[in-house]
Write an enzyme that holds these catalytic residues in place. Structure first.
Site, short mmCIF file in Angstrom:
data_model
loop_
_atom_site.label_atom_id
_atom_site.label_comp_id
_atom_site.label_asym_id
_atom_site.label_seq_id
_atom_site.Cartn_x
_atom_site.Cartn_y
_atom_site.Cartn_z
N ASP A 536 0.84 -1.20 0.00
CA ASP A 536 0.00 0.00 0.00
C ASP A 536 0.87 1.24 0.00
O ASP A 536 2.08 1.17 0.26
CB ASP A 536 -0.94 -0.02 1.21
CG ASP A 536 -0.21 -0.18 2.52
OD1 ASP A 536 0.52 0.75 2.90
OD2 ASP A 536 -0.33 -1.25 3.16
N GLU A 616 21.86 -21.35 -18.82
CA GLU A 616 21.05 -20.42 -18.02
C GLU A 616 21.94 -19.38 -17.34
O GLU A 616 21.54 -18.23 -17.17
CB GLU A 616 20.22 -21.20 -17.00
CG GLU A 616 19.05 -21.92 -17.66
CD GLU A 616 18.27 -22.84 -16.74
OE1 GLU A 616 17.13 -23.14 -17.05
OE2 GLU A 616 18.84 -23.28 -15.71
#
Ligand code: DGJ
Length: 729
Positions: A536, A616
């Protein structure tokens, strides 16, 4: 002037670059809401109010014989309680004689230069030259000595108006505040939709759009946090509004505790929109001379659809909410050991992960849960913020030195607000945990919650956390919070003040963060509450990034990050590349796709690099280079949602503020036989300027790209992704 006041000092028009807000004190001193929307001239709009004798809508004493004047139908800035407005009240008071009544009338106003601050609470602040303006309107309660100050802060450029209230008891007897919302907006006319963001742990902020009718649409939390279940932000919009068109109003709460927000049509078609602290379990005693400040609501209006609204919020949050050393500075790319090891680690494993990460160019190691006390599972140890020197084969200072010697930053996980019953802290201070005497407490993840309203609890935490930060020269803290709060009982509070505890808890959390940040100004805080349970604007005032979700599945993240993007910028969303099969969903997605999704967030890794292939590892290097290359766009650019969750080709993009560059990420989420063409929308490029697309090398005017988008030459396979760049030529 952002705040325009009529010559009689009774009509107030707040002006931003693209929106206007008007209110007026009428002949009976009721503060009426007259307008909020597209920018207009500051002309009085009282004629918008239709007056008639409405049955069962009573009349206040000042109205005398005039039956057309009723508080029950008027659009108001501060609707009172128990005195004739039967709709939702905003401020509810119980007086010393037991009566429940609040009737507010305009008394005076004051204009202040700059944005207002709220003691102990986050608030949008001024930066540099650009100063906001504040209007403070004082309302008197007609039959008591209670005054309510209504605060309106205007951020012209961002098209934001902030709201809060301060309720002051200037009388001699205590008054009980039973409800104290931060804002009320009465929309006189129109049909509206409400968009809010629902969710659950590991699947947060999924937009839901419903029409506003006569039954209340309400969201909220009584979990002590803003919650995974509903984010404290919502959009009221024209039912026809889309990403690109239509009126929409955002309401975003800069608060991390219990909240309520909603909209409802009244009997005459007016829509009342409210937001504030949830009145459930809230009861605040205002002793003589005391004042209560409510948290801030950030309101914004856009006539240009959700994308326009999003840009306004992103600009506001980046510039006027986020603070600290990392407000605009590039965030370090991190490796977090949680999904790599969970609790099963020792120093050797951690150092190996750090070394491997460093070799690939990752900038920071974050040691997650399990380094302290007796903590080899999630049943014990919380509260004992002392390094487990056996497990860590030495002190945290020594580990910090080793990590720093590699040239990496070092971050550490804490969950300060929590305590396990199986901990030395609990054995020493059982009363520090929230529990109601005579009741067995509710346990979440086997833990209890500390009473953060108590100064000795905060003092203990400050001493423990700061001593570890000093010892190991910690650069970053992940501040977690892994359960909802209940069993409220403050051992130090008198019974009549128990209803203040939820709010005092949040104030305590904010105070501790503020103190730590003041002492460690270079510290980067990452908020977390089991992922995005406390995502928030209040938390962003302390932590410029928040772990977006415990769900690291790249495909689920498309939905989660999409919903989060309506109010919160990409640079605030913690996002990591994790291992496959994904630990939450079991899904296998390509490494490139996981990278592309995480690149639209703070970016980092959460897997054991010692287990990834050479190919990777090479990709990690490439992703780090991409992160650098696109950082300006993803962290400071304008965000565009280009598709919706559920569409087979998900897409979103960023355009540089000067429109010289743009990037779009596309992810294929579903495939079919005999595939149809895959087409991607492009938005935000400047018309009359030419751009080359990295995907096909074609140059077009911005108007062409914006209108025609891009057709992919080759259909993407399931979960395959692309990152495409447009550069001005
Ligand atoms: C919940 C967080 O969201 C995870 O990332 C991890 O830090 C765990 N807590 C640790 O207990």
């Amino acid at each position: 002037m952002a705040i325009q006041i009529s010559s009689d000092g009774r009509t107030f028009t707040l002006q931003t670059e693209k929106s206007s807000y008007q209110m007026m004190a009428d002949a009976h001193d009721v503060l009426l809401h007259l307008y909020y929307g597209r920018k207009i001239a500051a002309e009085n709009l009282e004629e918008r109010i239709f007056r008639s004798d409405v049955g069962f809508a009573g009349n206040p004493p000042e109205a005398g014989e005039d039956r057309t004047y009723s508080l029950d139908v008027l659009p108001q800035e501060l609707p009172g309680s128990g005195v004739g407005d039967y709709r939702e009240d905003m401020v509810r008071l119980y007086h010393a004689d037991g009566s429940c009544a609040a009737d507010f009338r305009f008394e005076s106003y004051e204009v202040q230069e700059g944005a207002y601050r709220i003691p102990g609470l986050p608030a949008a602040y001024d930066t540099g030259e650009e100063k906001g303006e504040t209007l403070v309107i004082t309302m008197r309660e007609t039959a008591s000595a209670v005054k309510v100050k209504l605060y309106y802060g205007v951020f012209e450029k961002e098209n934001v108006i902030t709201r809060t209230v301060c309720i002051e008891n200037q009388g001699k007897e205590a008054v009980i505040l039973d409800k104290a919302l931060s804002c009320n907006v009465d929309f006189l006319f129109g049909n509206w939709d409400l968009i809010y963001f629902e969710g659950r742990h590991a699947m947060e902020r999924i937009p839901e759009r419903v029409p506003v009718r006569h039954a209340k649409v309400e969201i909220g939390s009584i979990r002590g946090t803003s919650s995974h279940q509903y984010n404290p932000a919502m959009i009221l919009c024209d039912p026809a509004a889309t990403e690109d068109f239509g009126s929409c109003y955002g309401f975003c709460f800069a608060y991390s505790g219990n909240f309520v927000a909603g909209a409802q049509k009244d009997q005459r078609g007016l829509t009342r929109v409210q937001m504030g602290i949830n009145p459930v379990q809230f009861r605040y005693t205002l002793a003589a001379g005391e004042a209560f400040f409510a948290p801030q609501v950030l309101m914004s209006y856009s006539s240009e659809g959700f994308t326009g609204l999003t840009h306004q919020y992103h600009d506001l949050i980046r510039e006027h909410i986020c603070r600290g050393a990392y407000k605009h500075a590039k965030r370090p790319v991190l490796i977090n050991n949680w999904e790599a090891t969970y609790f099963d680690f020792d120093k050797e494993k951690i150092v190996k992960i750090a070394q491997q990460a460093h070799e690939l160019g990752i900038e920071m190691l974050v040691l997650d849960d399990g380094w302290f006390g007796k903590r080899d599972s999630d049943n014990s140890g919380l509260g004992d913020w002392y390094t487990n020197e056996k497990k860590m084969d030495g002190t945290m200072g020594e580990l910090g030195d080793e990590i720093h010697a590699l040239g990496m930053k070092f971050g550490l996980w804490f969950e300060p607000e929590m305590i396990n019953e199986d901990s030395d802290l609990y054995r020493a201070h059982p009363d520090w945990a929230l529990r109601i005497p005579g009741r067995e407490p509710n346990r979440g993840r086997d833990q209890l919650v500390l009473d953060m309203s108590r100064s000795e609890v905060r003092e203990y935490l400050y001493e423990r956390i700061s001593s570890i930060l000093n010892e190991a020269k910690i650069d970053y803290v992940k501040w977690d919070m892994n359960r909802s709060v209940c069993d409220l009982f403050g051992h130090e509070l008198p019974p009549e003040r128990m209803g203040e505890l939820y709010h005092r808890f949040v104030l305590g959390v904010y105070e501790l963060k503020e103190r730590l940040l003041a002492h460690f100004p270079q510290l980067l805080l990452e908020g977390c509450s089991g992922g995005g349970g406390r995502f928030d604007a209040g938390m962003l005032y302390y932590a410029p990034q928040i772990w977006c979700s415990d769900n690291t599945d790249a495909i689920n993240r498309l939905t989660i990050q999409y919903g989060t993007s309506f109010f919160y910028p990409a640079g605030t969303m913690g996002a990591h590349v994790s291992a496959v099969p994904n630990h939450q969903t079991g899904r296998v997605t390509p490494f490139t796709t996981r990278g592309h999704v995480a690149l639209s967030g703070t970016f980092g890794y959460e897997l054991d690099l010692n287990l990834v292939s050479a190919e990777e590892k090479q990709m990690v290097k490439e992703q780090l280079a991409e992160f650098d290359r696109y950082y300006e766009l993803t962290h400071e650019g304008d965000y565009y949602r280009l598709a919706k969750p559920g569409e087979a080709l998900m897409a979103w993009g960023f355009v540089a503020k000067d429109q010289s560059r743009a990037m779009v990420t596309v992810v294929s989420t579903d495939v079919e036989g005999n595939p149809l063409a895959q087409h991607v929308s492009v938005k935000g490029l400047a018309e009359g300027r030419n751009y080359r697309c990295s995907y096909n090398g074609i140059v077009h005017d911005g108007s062409v790209w914006n209108s025609c988008g891009l057709t992919l030459k080759k259909v993407l396979k399931e979960y395959e992704s692309l990152l495409i760049e447009w550069t001005e030529v």
